[in-house]
Design an enzyme around this catalytic site. Structure first.
Site, PDB file in Angstrom:
ATOM      1  N   ARG A  56      -2.494 -14.392   4.875  1.00 11.82           N
ATOM      2  CA  ARG A  56      -2.971 -13.467   5.636  1.00 11.82           C
ATOM      3  C   ARG A  56      -2.403 -13.718   7.135  1.00 11.82           C
ATOM      4  O   ARG A  56      -2.285 -12.899   7.814  1.00 11.82           O
ATOM      5  CB  ARG A  56      -4.632 -13.850   5.815  1.00 11.82           C
ATOM      6  CG  ARG A  56      -5.198 -13.120   4.565  1.00 11.82           C
ATOM      7  CD  ARG A  56      -6.773 -13.460   4.455  1.00 11.82           C
ATOM      8  NE  ARG A  56      -7.545 -12.497   5.363  1.00 11.82           N
ATOM      9  CZ  ARG A  56      -7.890 -11.354   5.325  1.00 11.82           C
ATOM     10  NH1 ARG A  56      -7.696 -10.684   4.126  1.00 11.82           N
ATOM     11  NH2 ARG A  56      -8.641 -10.651   6.107  1.00 11.82           N
ATOM     12  N   HIS A  85      -2.228  -5.462   1.522  1.00 12.16           N
ATOM     13  CA  HIS A  85      -3.485  -6.065   1.270  1.00 12.16           C
ATOM     14  C   HIS A  85      -3.327  -7.578   0.966  1.00 12.16           C
ATOM     15  O   HIS A  85      -2.193  -7.810   0.217  1.00 12.16           O
ATOM     16  CB  HIS A  85      -4.214  -5.222  -0.180  1.00 12.16           C
ATOM     17  CG  HIS A  85      -5.099  -6.192  -0.492  1.00 12.16           C
ATOM     18  ND1 HIS A  85      -6.656  -5.974   0.143  1.00 12.16           N
ATOM     19  CD2 HIS A  85      -5.264  -7.036  -1.383  1.00 12.16           C
ATOM     20  CE1 HIS A  85      -7.465  -7.084  -0.650  1.00 12.16           C
ATOM     21  NE2 HIS A  85      -6.764  -7.759  -1.626  1.00 12.16           N
ATOM     22  N   PHE A 136     -15.758   3.002   6.476  1.00 13.75           N
ATOM     23  CA  PHE A 136     -14.111   3.453   6.161  1.00 13.75           C
ATOM     24  C   PHE A 136     -13.910   3.741   4.668  1.00 13.75           C
ATOM     25  O   PHE A 136     -12.940   4.103   4.572  1.00 13.75           O
ATOM     26  CB  PHE A 136     -13.474   2.772   6.998  1.00 13.75           C
ATOM     27  CG  PHE A 136     -13.460   1.334   6.465  1.00 13.75           C
ATOM     28  CD1 PHE A 136     -12.977   0.544   5.365  1.00 13.75           C
ATOM     29  CD2 PHE A 136     -14.176   0.464   7.312  1.00 13.75           C
ATOM     30  CE1 PHE A 136     -13.172  -0.802   4.991  1.00 13.75           C
ATOM     31  CE2 PHE A 136     -14.213  -1.027   7.082  1.00 13.75           C
ATOM     32  CZ  PHE A 136     -13.777  -1.558   5.943  1.00 13.75           C
ATOM     33  N   THR A 193      -5.822  -6.918  10.654  1.00 12.29           N
ATOM     34  CA  THR A 193      -5.974  -5.654   9.778  1.00 12.29           C
ATOM     35  C   THR A 193      -5.418  -4.488  10.574  1.00 12.29           C
ATOM     36  O   THR A 193      -4.692  -3.556  10.133  1.00 12.29           O
ATOM     37  CB  THR A 193      -7.702  -5.697   9.780  1.00 12.29           C
ATOM     38  OG1 THR A 193      -7.883  -6.711   9.219  1.00 12.29           O
ATOM     39  CG2 THR A 193      -7.856  -4.267   8.959  1.00 12.29           C
ATOM     40  N   ASN A 204      -2.183   0.316   6.712  1.00 11.75           N
ATOM     41  CA  ASN A 204      -1.767  -0.823   7.262  1.00 11.75           C
ATOM     42  C   ASN A 204      -0.680  -1.698   6.235  1.00 11.75           C
ATOM     43  O   ASN A 204      -0.698  -3.241   6.017  1.00 11.75           O
ATOM     44  CB  ASN A 204      -2.552  -1.870   7.746  1.00 11.75           C
ATOM     45  CG  ASN A 204      -3.558  -2.200   6.658  1.00 11.75           C
ATOM     46  OD1 ASN A 204      -3.575  -1.961   5.592  1.00 11.75           O
ATOM     47  ND2 ASN A 204      -5.021  -2.954   6.941  1.00 11.75           N
ATOM     48  N   ARG A 246       2.445  -6.377   8.731  1.00  8.80           N
ATOM     49  CA  ARG A 246       1.945  -5.256   9.346  1.00  8.80           C
ATOM     50  C   ARG A 246       2.404  -4.921  10.762  1.00  8.80           C
ATOM     51  O   ARG A 246       2.638  -3.816  10.973  1.00  8.80           O
ATOM     52  CB  ARG A 246       0.487  -5.554   9.617  1.00  8.80           C
ATOM     53  CG  ARG A 246      -0.454  -5.459   8.099  1.00  8.80           C
ATOM     54  CD  ARG A 246      -1.715  -5.899   8.049  1.00  8.80           C
ATOM     55  NE  ARG A 246      -2.653  -5.536   6.859  1.00  8.80           N
ATOM     56  CZ  ARG A 246      -3.551  -6.042   6.607  1.00  8.80           C
ATOM     57  NH1 ARG A 246      -4.157  -7.127   7.280  1.00  8.80           N
ATOM     58  NH2 ARG A 246      -4.102  -5.777   5.534  1.00  8.80           N
ATOM     59  N   LYS A 250       0.757  -1.374   0.212  1.00  9.16           N
ATOM     60  CA  LYS A 250      -0.101   0.055  -0.051  1.00  9.16           C
ATOM     61  C   LYS A 250       0.992   1.378  -0.146  1.00  9.16           C
ATOM     62  O   LYS A 250       2.127   1.186   0.126  1.00  9.16           O
ATOM     63  CB  LYS A 250      -0.907   0.174   1.476  1.00  9.16           C
ATOM     64  CG  LYS A 250      -2.073  -1.356   1.038  1.00  9.16           C
ATOM     65  CD  LYS A 250      -3.019  -1.016   2.329  1.00  9.16           C
ATOM     66  CE  LYS A 250      -3.928  -2.095   2.221  1.00  9.16           C
ATOM     67  NZ  LYS A 250      -5.308  -2.204   3.011  1.00  9.16           N
ATOM     68  N   GLU A 277      -9.405  -9.923  -7.968  1.00  8.85           N
ATOM     69  CA  GLU A 277      -8.339  -8.870  -7.858  1.00  8.85           C
ATOM     70  C   GLU A 277      -7.217  -8.924  -8.879  1.00  8.85           C
ATOM     71  O   GLU A 277      -6.843  -7.984  -9.318  1.00  8.85           O
ATOM     72  CB  GLU A 277      -7.971  -8.703  -6.266  1.00  8.85           C
ATOM     73  CG  GLU A 277      -9.169  -8.632  -5.522  1.00  8.85           C
ATOM     74  CD  GLU A 277      -8.901  -8.944  -4.044  1.00  8.85           C
ATOM     75  OE1 GLU A 277      -9.806  -8.649  -3.251  1.00  8.85           O
ATOM     76  OE2 GLU A 277      -7.973  -9.107  -3.540  1.00  8.85           O
ATOM     77  N   TYR A 331     -12.522  -1.568  -4.346  1.00  5.58           N
ATOM     78  CA  TYR A 331     -12.908  -1.756  -2.974  1.00  5.58           C
ATOM     79  C   TYR A 331     -14.583  -1.631  -3.069  1.00  5.58           C
ATOM     80  O   TYR A 331     -14.997  -1.482  -1.766  1.00  5.58           O
ATOM     81  CB  TYR A 331     -12.395  -0.773  -2.187  1.00  5.58           C
ATOM     82  CG  TYR A 331     -11.001  -1.012  -1.755  1.00  5.58           C
ATOM     83  CD1 TYR A 331     -10.716  -2.456  -0.751  1.00  5.58           C
ATOM     84  CD2 TYR A 331      -9.844  -0.430  -1.997  1.00  5.58           C
ATOM     85  CE1 TYR A 331      -9.450  -2.415  -0.284  1.00  5.58           C
ATOM     86  CE2 TYR A 331      -8.651  -0.679  -1.661  1.00  5.58           C
ATOM     87  CZ  TYR A 331      -8.400  -1.895  -0.756  1.00  5.58           C
ATOM     88  OH  TYR A 331      -7.293  -2.258  -0.332  1.00  5.58           O
TER      89      TYR A 331
END
Ligand code: RTP
Ligand code: MG
Length: 139
Positions: free
Chosen positions: A87, A117, A59, A93, A114, A104, A11, A128, A51
């Site tokens: 993950r 993704h 958010f 998150t 964060n 993260r 990100k 995606e 998104y």
């Protein structure tokens, strides 16, 4: 439908803070193979589309503006059990709740910024990845 692939983005915060190399290193050291890789920037429009699933969430506006605020790195990754293992590698998150040693926990500052993704299902990994990469861009 490939069950051994996931999709990730590094990100804007992690790119701006100089963590591209370290994050790719963590990803490949964890056994993920890079199938596709791209350095690019989302617009407010393309981030909103990416998104769209979160459109009703409070958010959403902040997420879209943050994700289009600077360049990102997009990638398709391959490994057995890719979705779940990736993950686990990136952590919760909210980086304040992310386990020690996760991406993260190491590179993210807040729930909005964060660092990375990770797709949440095989179906979304496919959608995606298709959003960013043509067939000719996968190896
Ligand atoms: P990601 O999609 O980025 O891998 O993150 P995730 O699955 O862990 O979280 P998700 O629920 O899909 O949310 C997408 C991104 O929206 C931001 N978010 N903010 N303020 C909040 O309560 C909140 N919740 C989510 C995060 O930046 C999250 O990565
Ligand atoms: Mg998600």
């Amino acid at each position: 439908m490939s069950t051994n692939r996931t999709f990730t983005m590094i990100k804007p915060d992690a790119v701006a803070n100089g963590h591209i190399g370290a994050i790719i290193n963590d990803i490949t050291n964890a056994g993920f193979k890079i199938i596709a890789l791209k350095y690019t920037q989302l617009t407010a429009e393309t981030a909103g589309e990416f998104y769209a699933v979160h459109k009703a969430r409070p958010f959403y506006g902040d997420l879209v503006s943050f994700m289009s605020s600077g360049p990102i790195v997009a990638a398709i990754l391959e490994k057995d059990n890719a979705i779940e293992d990736f993950r686990k590698l990136i952590g919760a998150t909210n980086p304040a709740e992310a386990a020690e040693g996760t991406i993260r926990q190491k590179y993210a500052k807040s729930i909005d910024a964060n660092a990375v993704h990770g797709s949440d299902s095989d179906e979304n990994a496919q959608i995606e990845g298709d959003f960013f990469f043509t067939a000719a861009e996968r190896f």
